[in-house]
Design an enzyme around this catalytic site. Structure first.
Site, mmCIF file in Angstrom:
data_model
loop_
_atom_site.group_PDB
_atom_site.id
_atom_site.type_symbol
_atom_site.label_atom_id
_atom_site.label_comp_id
_atom_site.label_asym_id
_atom_site.label_seq_id
_atom_site.Cartn_x
_atom_site.Cartn_y
_atom_site.Cartn_z
ATOM 1 N N HIS A 125 32.314 5.547 -10.485
ATOM 2 C CA HIS A 125 32.940 4.811 -9.370
ATOM 3 C C HIS A 125 31.972 3.752 -8.838
ATOM 4 O O HIS A 125 30.763 3.958 -8.800
ATOM 5 C CB HIS A 125 33.322 5.772 -8.247
ATOM 6 C CG HIS A 125 34.530 6.601 -8.555
ATOM 7 N ND1 HIS A 125 35.660 6.596 -7.778
ATOM 8 C CD2 HIS A 125 34.791 7.441 -9.578
ATOM 9 C CE1 HIS A 125 36.560 7.416 -8.309
ATOM 10 N NE2 HIS A 125 36.046 7.940 -9.397
ATOM 11 N N HIS A 177 33.855 14.576 -6.491
ATOM 12 C CA HIS A 177 32.770 13.584 -6.435
ATOM 13 C C HIS A 177 31.914 13.920 -5.216
ATOM 14 O O HIS A 177 31.760 13.108 -4.305
ATOM 15 C CB HIS A 177 33.325 12.160 -6.386
ATOM 16 C CG HIS A 177 33.870 11.703 -7.702
ATOM 17 N ND1 HIS A 177 33.099 11.047 -8.640
ATOM 18 C CD2 HIS A 177 35.089 11.861 -8.259
ATOM 19 C CE1 HIS A 177 33.837 10.789 -9.719
ATOM 20 N NE2 HIS A 177 35.054 11.282 -9.514
ATOM 21 N N HIS A 198 38.827 17.586 -10.947
ATOM 22 C CA HIS A 198 38.033 17.801 -12.167
ATOM 23 C C HIS A 198 36.792 18.666 -11.927
ATOM 24 O O HIS A 198 35.666 18.216 -11.961
ATOM 25 C CB HIS A 198 37.742 16.526 -12.963
ATOM 26 C CG HIS A 198 37.174 15.341 -12.212
ATOM 27 N ND1 HIS A 198 36.037 15.392 -11.449
ATOM 28 C CD2 HIS A 198 37.584 14.047 -12.168
ATOM 29 C CE1 HIS A 198 35.778 14.192 -10.968
ATOM 30 N NE2 HIS A 198 36.701 13.364 -11.371
ATOM 31 N N ALA A 202 31.129 15.590 -11.867
ATOM 32 C CA ALA A 202 30.811 14.803 -10.671
ATOM 33 C C ALA A 202 30.723 15.665 -9.415
ATOM 34 O O ALA A 202 31.267 15.332 -8.366
ATOM 35 C CB ALA A 202 31.817 13.660 -10.472
ATOM 36 N N ARG A 209 22.134 30.953 -6.844
ATOM 37 C CA ARG A 209 21.987 31.090 -5.391
ATOM 38 C C ARG A 209 22.463 29.844 -4.650
ATOM 39 O O ARG A 209 22.288 29.731 -3.438
ATOM 40 C CB ARG A 209 20.529 31.396 -5.035
ATOM 41 C CG ARG A 209 20.173 32.877 -5.172
ATOM 42 C CD ARG A 209 18.806 33.182 -4.581
ATOM 43 N NE ARG A 209 17.741 32.513 -5.308
ATOM 44 C CZ ARG A 209 17.162 33.002 -6.414
ATOM 45 N NH1 ARG A 209 17.545 34.170 -6.879
ATOM 46 N NH2 ARG A 209 16.208 32.334 -7.032
ATOM 47 N N ASP A 230 39.530 18.077 -22.466
ATOM 48 C CA ASP A 230 39.602 17.201 -23.642
ATOM 49 C C ASP A 230 38.561 17.556 -24.697
ATOM 50 O O ASP A 230 38.413 16.845 -25.687
ATOM 51 C CB ASP A 230 39.441 15.732 -23.222
ATOM 52 C CG ASP A 230 38.114 15.465 -22.512
ATOM 53 O OD1 ASP A 230 37.379 16.438 -22.232
ATOM 54 O OD2 ASP A 230 37.816 14.292 -22.229
ATOM 55 N N HIS A 233 34.665 16.691 -21.595
ATOM 56 C CA HIS A 233 34.194 16.841 -20.214
ATOM 57 C C HIS A 233 33.607 18.220 -19.920
ATOM 58 O O HIS A 233 32.788 18.364 -19.016
ATOM 59 C CB HIS A 233 35.322 16.536 -19.223
ATOM 60 C CG HIS A 233 35.550 15.073 -19.017
ATOM 61 N ND1 HIS A 233 36.171 14.275 -19.950
ATOM 62 C CD2 HIS A 233 35.205 14.257 -17.990
ATOM 63 C CE1 HIS A 233 36.210 13.040 -19.495
ATOM 64 N NE2 HIS A 233 35.638 12.998 -18.318
ATOM 65 N N ASP A 255 43.083 12.629 -16.268
ATOM 66 C CA ASP A 255 42.163 11.573 -15.821
ATOM 67 C C ASP A 255 42.213 10.416 -16.815
ATOM 68 O O ASP A 255 41.210 9.751 -17.073
ATOM 69 C CB ASP A 255 40.736 12.121 -15.680
ATOM 70 C CG ASP A 255 39.848 11.240 -14.794
ATOM 71 O OD1 ASP A 255 40.368 10.322 -14.139
ATOM 72 O OD2 ASP A 255 38.627 11.469 -14.783
ATOM 73 N N LEU A 288 30.405 9.422 -18.555
ATOM 74 C CA LEU A 288 31.825 9.609 -18.868
ATOM 75 C C LEU A 288 32.679 8.912 -17.810
ATOM 76 O O LEU A 288 32.406 9.010 -16.616
ATOM 77 C CB LEU A 288 32.183 11.099 -18.907
ATOM 78 C CG LEU A 288 31.657 11.897 -20.111
ATOM 79 C CD1 LEU A 288 31.979 13.377 -19.926
ATOM 80 C CD2 LEU A 288 32.233 11.389 -21.421
#
Ligand code: ZN
Length: 362
Positions: A125, A177, A198, A202, A209, A230, A233, A255, A288
């Site tokens: 991003h 993310h 996902h 990310a 812990r 896929d 990932h 995605d 990716l």
């Protein structure tokens, strides 16, 4: 009209016999008669950035038609066009172009992935378009289009207020993310966040812990998770662990980006140039950047990892429908809209019906 199948997955149970459709809805199941293939509910994809050569950040009505035709061929009958972190004007403009109503596959609303994401977990991003939580900006985005789901990082100062606004407006809150600890994640789930975008990708890694968002989500029965299955990932072992820990509450997402359903080569994902090679999508830094996965392949991949056909299809239908809180979606049942995919014995898509109309015969 008879669909002409040998069996059907009706409310999660494999039932021998054909299906009848009258006036766009299923009126009978388990009917005797000739037929071939297995009817399952149309797939529901919660995360589609683009498809068939179309990027939803730039798509007009013709682009949505083109992407829609390509998505139908993969068994998707309903989806959320997904916009990654981008400047406000671009998101607002992109949402003006969304054709709702009669679009096929059905467009259930938009998924905004960003801009309120962790600077540490952006993946591909665009960093310059990322924003810290800003309720005024959120309200403008929600007013600009039919937002159905938003992915945000709950640990950012002010994220609580975003969650409150989204929940109040009926928008599904997804965490992702994100560098959230388990404590951050649990607080956000308690506040109304329902799912994780996902899982594993990310986000803060799972440690014994320091379980983070991943551990918090897997440990809670009331949280749904999505994965990109896929073969790229996630390692297969990781996918199996996620599946076992979150059986019945794991949704498959693709995605997918522009390049899905077309050839390898150079494409764009928003403002980012990406390269597609042998089914892997990478941005300029090698990270990716989405996938060229289809939902049919994701279902096949989950079945290959050991999930039953019922469970693998459920991860592409009823579970994503639960993420959106829509009890009519992702099911074949008497009185429900006839959104149906006919699969062969290798789980390849043979035919697709949306609202009872045969849209694709392959
Ligand atoms: Zn993402």
């Amino acid at each position: 009209m008879r669909v002409g199948v040998e069996a059907a997955l009706v409310d999660g149970i494999l039932l021998h016999g054909d299906i009848e459709v009258v006036d766009k809805r299923v009126t009978a199941v388990g009917l005797a008669g000739p037929g071939s293939g297995l009817a399952v509910p149309g797939f529901v994809d919660l995360q589609v950035n683009g498809f068939g050569g179309v990027d939803f950040l730039d798509a007009d009505a013709a682009g949505y038609r083109k992407a829609g035709e390509a998505l139908l061929e993969t068994g998707v009958t309903a989806y959320l066009p997904t916009l990654i972190t981008s400047p406000e004007e671009r998101i607002v403009h992109a949402m003006r172009e969304v054709p709702l109503g009669m679009a096929r596959p059905r467009i259930l609303g938009m998924h905004l992935e960003g801009p309120f994401l962790s600077p540490a977990r952006l993946g591909t991003h665009e960093a310059s378009a990322r924003r810290d939580p800003d309720v005024d900006l959120l309200e403008r985005l929600l007013d600009a289009g039919p937002v159905r789901m938003m992915t945000l990082a709950p640990e950012l100062p002010g994220a609580d207020a975003l969650i409150d606004v989204l929940v109040a407006r009926g928008v599904t809150v997804a965490l992702g993310h994100s560098d959230a600890t388990a404590a951050h994640a649990n607080a956000a789930f308690d506040r109304g966040a329902r799912t994780v975008t996902h899982l594993f990708n990310a986000m803060r890694p799972f440690l014994h812990r320091d379980p983070g968002l991943i551990g918090a989500a897997l440990a809670r029965e009331d949280v749904l998770v999505s994965i990109i299955l896929d073969g790229i990932h996630l390692a297969p072992e990781t996918a199996i662990v996620a599946w076992r820990a979150a059986a019945g509450r794991l949704a498959l997402v693709t995605d997918a980006i522009t390049a899905a359903g077309v050839a390898d080569g150079s494409y764009s994902l928003g403002n980012i140039d990406v390269e597609v090679h042998d089914g892997t999508v990478r941005g300029p830094d090698g990270v990716l950047a989405g996938s060229v996965l289809t939902m049919a392949e994701a279902v096949q991949n989950l079945h290959a990892l050991g999930a039953s056909i019922e469970d693998a299809v459920g991860a592409a239908t009823t579970t994503p429908a639960r993420v959106l809180g829509d009890p009519e979606l992702g099911r074949i049942g008497i009185g429900l809209p006839a959104d149906i995919v006919v699969l062969d014995d290798r789980l390849e898509v043979e035919r697709v019906l949306v609202g009872g109309d045969v849209r694709v015969a392959i």
